[in-house]
Design an enzyme around this catalytic site. Structure first.
Site, short mmCIF file in Angstrom:
data_model
loop_
_atom_site.label_atom_id
_atom_site.label_comp_id
_atom_site.label_asym_id
_atom_site.label_seq_id
_atom_site.Cartn_x
_atom_site.Cartn_y
_atom_site.Cartn_z
N ARG A 1 0.87 -1.18 0.00
CA ARG A 1 0.00 0.00 0.00
C ARG A 1 0.90 1.23 0.00
O ARG A 1 1.76 1.38 0.87
CB ARG A 1 -0.90 -0.01 1.24
CG ARG A 1 -1.72 1.27 1.47
CD ARG A 1 -2.79 1.40 0.41
NE ARG A 1 -3.86 2.31 0.79
CZ ARG A 1 -3.81 3.64 0.71
NH1 ARG A 1 -2.71 4.24 0.29
NH2 ARG A 1 -4.85 4.36 1.03
N GLU B 1 -11.36 5.48 -5.83
CA GLU B 1 -11.69 4.06 -5.80
C GLU B 1 -12.17 3.53 -7.15
O GLU B 1 -12.86 4.23 -7.90
CB GLU B 1 -12.79 3.81 -4.76
CG GLU B 1 -12.37 4.10 -3.33
CD GLU B 1 -11.36 3.09 -2.82
OE1 GLU B 1 -11.66 1.89 -2.82
OE2 GLU B 1 -10.26 3.52 -2.43
N ARG C 1 -1.35 -6.00 4.12
CA ARG C 1 -0.43 -5.31 3.21
C ARG C 1 0.65 -4.63 4.04
O ARG C 1 0.52 -4.52 5.25
CB ARG C 1 -1.19 -4.26 2.38
CG ARG C 1 -2.35 -4.81 1.59
CD ARG C 1 -3.12 -3.72 0.85
NE ARG C 1 -3.71 -2.74 1.76
CZ ARG C 1 -4.58 -1.80 1.39
NH1 ARG C 1 -4.97 -1.73 0.13
NH2 ARG C 1 -5.06 -0.94 2.27
#
Length: 282
Positions: A144, A152, A192
């Site tokens: 990330r 998004e 992540r």
């Protein structure tokens, strides 16, 4: 006492022999004792100082040190990390990870195949990065990008946000199949690792991907309740200055900032979460 006249001299000799005490019981301890003495004598006779001579000692020390050094180098720099959850806490805020991008999932996250040592370790010319889904399964690190929040894409039944496709396309073109270096900070709740990412477009000119997205107006500063991760105050200031300049120039998603229905990625996600919660309660 005189022997009887019929007793021969041979019989006398046999009697003398039979009357001798048996020595078998004494022979074994004598042999063990002698063997022990022989070993002690051999040990004492060995010149152990021969092994301390420089001609023998120096090569031994060098060989042992070389082996230990090679093991340490392999463990520290050449051991491949399969997934983000396998990253040691000692890496966080201390080390970077070099790898090749295998997929881009959204405008601010992607996956890499860890290639420790890079080209010097043979990656790209002696060792190949796998390409099939089967080979890559459970073998990629999910990253990330630190400090930024991109619009998004449509997923999980949610619609796409304006500039979501543009951000994803830009990131894909910049990263897919390229070598990147990620300075890792911490894991997040989605397994992540949050990291500042540098992509190598040319050999000696790495580009800060998060900073470039802010400059292009394809992401905003990441704002979170628990605090955003930037990698330090200097990095945060650099990112905020880049966002302010893109906003001033009306680049990317900032073009529609004057519109009443404009939403930042954070506002969009908050609204979607509220809608999902409303559906769940009915």
């Amino acid at each position: 006492m005189r022997w009887l006249f019929w007793t021969s001299e041979n019989d006398k000799d046999e009697c003398k022999c039979n009357n001798k005490p048996s020595s078998n019981s004494d022979e074994k301890p004598s042999i063990i004792l002698n063997s022990s003495k022989d070993w002690n004598a051999l040990s004492n006779a060995t010149n152990w100082s021969h092994f301390l001579e420089p001609s023998n000692l120096i090569p031994t020390v060098l060989l042992t040190s070389g082996i230990l050094f090679a093991v340490r180098i392999h463990r520290r720099y050449l051991r491949r990390i399969p997934e983000a959850t396998n990253i040691s806490p000692s890496y966080l805020r201390q080390r970077s990870i070099l790898g090749k991008v295998t997929s881009v999932g959204d405008g601010d996250n992607f996956r890499i195949y860890h290639t420790p040592g890079g080209m010097l370790a043979g990656w790209g010319w002696l060792r190949k990065v796998p390409t099939s889904k089967k080979e890559l399964k459970n073998n990629t690190i999910h990253i990330r990008i630190a400090g930024v929040d991109a619009p998004e894409l449509a997923h999980f039944g949610r619609p796409s946000q304006p500039f979501g496709e543009e951000a994803h396309t830009w990131l894909t073109n910049r990263l897919i199949g390229r070598r990147i270096r990620a300075y890792v900070y911490r894991p997040d709740q989605y397994s992540r690792v949050v990291a500042t990412v540098y992509a190598y477009r040319f050999l000696f000119f790495p580009q800060d991907i998060g900073l470039q997205m802010l400059r292009e107006g394809l992401a905003t500063i990441y704002e979170a309740k628990s605090g955003a991760e930037f990698g330090g105050p200097k990095q945060e200031k650099k990112y905020r200055d880049a966002e302010a300049l893109a906003k001033k120039k009306g680049k990317g998603l900032w073009k529609a900032k004057a519109s009443s229905d404009w939403e930042s990625p954070r506002d969009f996600k908050s609204r979607m979460n509220a809608i999902d919660q409303g559906k769940g309660s009915t």
